[in-house]
Design a protein around this motif. Structure first.
Motif, PDB file in Angstrom:
ATOM      1  N   ASP A  79       0.877  -1.655  -0.365  1.00 47.39           N
ATOM      2  CA  ASP A  79      -0.348   0.601  -0.103  1.00 47.39           C
ATOM      3  C   ASP A  79       1.043   1.436   0.187  1.00 47.39           C
ATOM      4  O   ASP A  79       1.944   1.026   0.002  1.00 47.39           O
ATOM      5  CB  ASP A  79      -1.112  -0.325   1.238  1.00 47.39           C
ATOM      6  N   ILE A  80       0.460   2.264  -0.680  1.00 45.88           N
ATOM      7  CA  ILE A  80       1.169   3.262  -0.627  1.00 45.88           C
ATOM      8  C   ILE A  80       0.127   4.395   0.239  1.00 45.88           C
ATOM      9  O   ILE A  80      -1.243   4.532  -0.865  1.00 45.88           O
ATOM     10  CB  ILE A  80       1.662   3.723  -2.223  1.00 45.88           C
ATOM     11  N   THR A  81       0.173   5.546   0.639  1.00 46.28           N
ATOM     12  CA  THR A  81      -0.463   6.774   1.385  1.00 46.28           C
ATOM     13  C   THR A  81       0.122   8.379  -0.205  1.00 46.28           C
ATOM     14  O   THR A  81       0.440   7.583  -1.020  1.00 46.28           O
ATOM     15  CB  THR A  81       0.745   7.800   2.270  1.00 46.28           C
ATOM     16  N   ARG A  82      -1.165   8.837   0.734  1.00 48.32           N
ATOM     17  CA  ARG A  82      -1.106  10.179  -0.219  1.00 48.32           C
ATOM     18  C   ARG A  82      -0.066  11.100  -0.540  1.00 48.32           C
ATOM     19  O   ARG A  82       0.585  10.840  -1.832  1.00 48.32           O
ATOM     20  CB  ARG A  82      -2.317  10.892   0.327  1.00 48.32           C
ATOM     21  N   GLY A  83       1.071  10.920   1.131  1.00 46.24           N
ATOM     22  CA  GLY A  83       2.105  11.405   0.607  1.00 46.24           C
ATOM     23  C   GLY A  83       3.634  10.030  -0.481  1.00 46.24           C
ATOM     24  O   GLY A  83       4.687  10.820  -0.671  1.00 46.24           O
ATOM     25  N   GLY A  84       3.074   9.171  -0.765  1.00 44.64           N
ATOM     26  CA  GLY A  84       4.198   8.584  -1.369  1.00 44.64           C
ATOM     27  C   GLY A  84       4.432   7.422  -0.193  1.00 44.64           C
ATOM     28  O   GLY A  84       5.566   6.753  -0.175  1.00 44.64           O
TER      29      GLY A  84
END
Length: 120
Positions: A50-55
């Motif tokens: 998974d990956i957050t909006r911030g990367g």
């Protein structure tokens, strides 16, 4: 509501590569983390990456070094580049999106799934 549409699955030989894409539409402004899960026959669904909006990225140990997750926030799309595929990677891969509303309500959305089969 968020709609997730996956593409890119298929049949590949061991050692091969595939790239999965997942495009989000609908109420996308609340999307935070996006990710990929998979479910093999007879097994529970498990997190792949998974990956957050911030990367910030998170990977399952079984795919670290072989898979890469990336995200294009402008296109509301998340990708999963899968290299050095193994037969044990065979599964239905599901896209997932986490949203947080202005009232701090958390919801999770799922795509319909795309089959990845690794076989000679």
């Amino acid at each position: 509501q968020v709609q997730l549409v996956e593409s890119g699955g298929g049949l590949v030989q061991p050692g091969g590569s595939l790239r999965l894409s997942c495009a989000a539409s609908g109420s996308i402004f609340g999307i935070t983390t996006m990710g990929w899960y998979r479910q093999a026959p007879g097994k529970e669904r498990e997190l792949v990456a998974d990956i957050t909006r911030g990367g910030s990225r998170n990977y399952a140990a079984s795919v670290t070094g072989r898979f890469t997750i990336s995200r294009d926030n402008a296109k509301n799309t998340v990708y999963l580049q899968m290299n050095s595929l193994k037969p044990e990677d065979t599964a239905v891969y599901y896209c997932n999106a986490k949203t947080i509303s202005v009232a701090a309500t958390v919801r999770y959305y799922w795509g319909q799934g795309t089959q990845v089969t690794v076989s000679s």
